[in-house]
Write an enzyme that holds these catalytic residues in place. Structure first.
Site, PDB file in Angstrom:
ATOM      1  N   GLU A  90      22.470 -84.971  15.372  1.00  0.00           N
ATOM      2  CA  GLU A  90      23.013 -83.713  14.900  1.00  0.00           C
ATOM      3  C   GLU A  90      21.937 -82.982  14.905  1.00  0.00           C
ATOM      4  O   GLU A  90      20.921 -83.373  14.051  1.00  0.00           O
ATOM      5  CB  GLU A  90      23.636 -83.619  13.349  1.00  0.00           C
ATOM      6  CG  GLU A  90      24.842 -84.183  13.296  1.00  0.00           C
ATOM      7  CD  GLU A  90      25.663 -84.223  11.919  1.00  0.00           C
ATOM      8  OE1 GLU A  90      25.085 -83.522  11.456  1.00  0.00           O
ATOM      9  OE2 GLU A  90      26.744 -85.020  12.108  1.00  0.00           O
ATOM     10  N   CYS A 325      24.405 -84.831   6.688  1.00  0.00           N
ATOM     11  CA  CYS A 325      24.205 -86.256   6.148  1.00  0.00           C
ATOM     12  C   CYS A 325      24.354 -87.241   7.165  1.00  0.00           C
ATOM     13  O   CYS A 325      25.631 -88.338   7.295  1.00  0.00           O
ATOM     14  CB  CYS A 325      24.266 -86.851   4.660  1.00  0.00           C
ATOM     15  SG  CYS A 325      23.562 -86.014   3.869  1.00  0.00           S
TER      16      CYS A 325
END
Length: 354
Positions: A90, A325
């Protein structure tokens, strides 16, 4: 596992073809979208590079591919950046011309409130894969001016690649040193390396608590450095560089959001060059961690501000697409965290003991 090339490997190949520093800079900046692949007469490439320029370009552009994930938040966008071996990480475009990038596929620290931490470490990113995320961000938002290494992974566990990437960002992309931010849970290897780097980045410390025993529970594979020593070390670095230390604190209701704990933090950093960023936890399905009430978070901010400490509540970017996260990557890949953790546990333990 397989990885993409490191920048020094690409550089060595180009040097073998006759490339000088000016040629390398032109090629790298062209890859980043900041220059034209076709040089003018004054800086034309050596014959071997000129003859192979199309292949060089294809090789560099093949390092990464991107899947933007739109968010309703106008200034944020999550990116799933994929690599040649099929792994992905990500990245996120942030407000105020910022970009957050990852340094590892997964993470060995094992923060209990983080989906990436639950999954363990899959593999290291190469330095070229780290800066390839910057390329993908620049293609979408060319005015990006700040890069924070706060995505998936613990930068100190991939130190050589991170140092090479930080050097590239400062010396090739021309980012201000203070606008390159390395986030860490705290690692003596990193602290020893920082003074030797040609580009000295700002630091962010993932602290989350001032209680040493609790910190071991929340960050089970972080180095066992007492909070007092940890803060003293990073604050000394901040004051040497004149870039404020950014203290990152994920707030979890009933876990680390007491007024007494925040007062303790104030005792440790009052009068030093630091700022505190509170961020409410991104809840993970099946886990007990919950976000504190907004009013309570504001009370905690007030405690710090009354002590003269700069403090903010940061919003987690792109929550509407489960962006925090490692959650977006997990959703996209259909990852079962326990299965990934089993695969990566041996490497995680090795890094924890290093």
């Amino acid at each position: 596992m397989a990885r993409g090339p490191h920048l020094h490997e690409i550089t060595a190949r180009l040097q073998e073809m006759g490339g000088k520093p000016a040629h390398l800079r032109r090629i790298y900046r062209s890859w980043m979208g900041l220059a034209d692949w076709t040089p003018g007469r004054k800086d034309r490439f050596p014959k071997a590079i000129a003859e192979n320029l199309d292949q060089i370009r294809r090789d560099l552009e093949a390092i990464s591919r991107v899947e933007p994930v739109e968010s309703a938040e106008a200034e944020s966008m999550k990116l799933i950046v994929g690599f040649a071996d099929g792994e992905c990480v990500e990245s996120v475009l942030l407000p105020r011309k910022g970009l957050c990038v990852s340094t590892q596929v997964g993470c060995a620290v094992g923060c209990v409130f983080c989906m990436t931490g639950r999954g363990g470490l899959i593999r290291q990113l190469s330095s070229a894969e780290i800066v390839a995320q910057v390329r993908e961000g620049l293609r979408i938002r060319p005015d990006t001016k700040k890069v924070v290494l706060m995505g998936m992974g613990e930068p100190s566990h991939n130190l050589d690649a991170v140092v090479e990437a930080v050097d590239f960002m400062g010396n090739v992309l021309g980012l201000a040193h203070k606008d390159i931010v390395v986030s860490t849970v705290g690692d003596r290897h990193l602290f020893a390396k920082l003074p030797t780097m040609s580009v000295k980045p700002a630091l962010a410390l993932s602290l989350h608590t001032t209680d040493n025993a609790k910190r071991r529970e929340l960050l089970p594979r972080s180095p066992a450095i007492p909070v007092e020593e940890l803060l003293a070390t990073v604050l000394d670095y901040a004051e040497a560089t004149k870039y404020p230390l950014q203290i990152e604190w994920t707030l979890m209701a009933g876990v680390n959001d007491s007024e007494a704990e925040v007062e303790r933090l104030a005792d440790l950093i009052e009068g030093r060059l630091a700022m505190v960023n509170f961020i409410a936890v991104n809840p993970i399905p099946g886990e007990p961690f919950r976000r504190p009430e907004e009013a309570h978070m504001q009370d905690l901010i007030t405690i710090l501000r009354r002590r003269g400490i700069v403090a903010t509540i940061r919003n987690s970017a792109a929550q509407d697409v489960e962006g925090g996260c490692g959650q977006l990557r997990a959703r996209v890949l259909g990852i079962v965290p326990a299965e990934v953790a089993a695969e990566a546990g041996e490497e995680a333990d090795r890094l924890a003991k290093a």
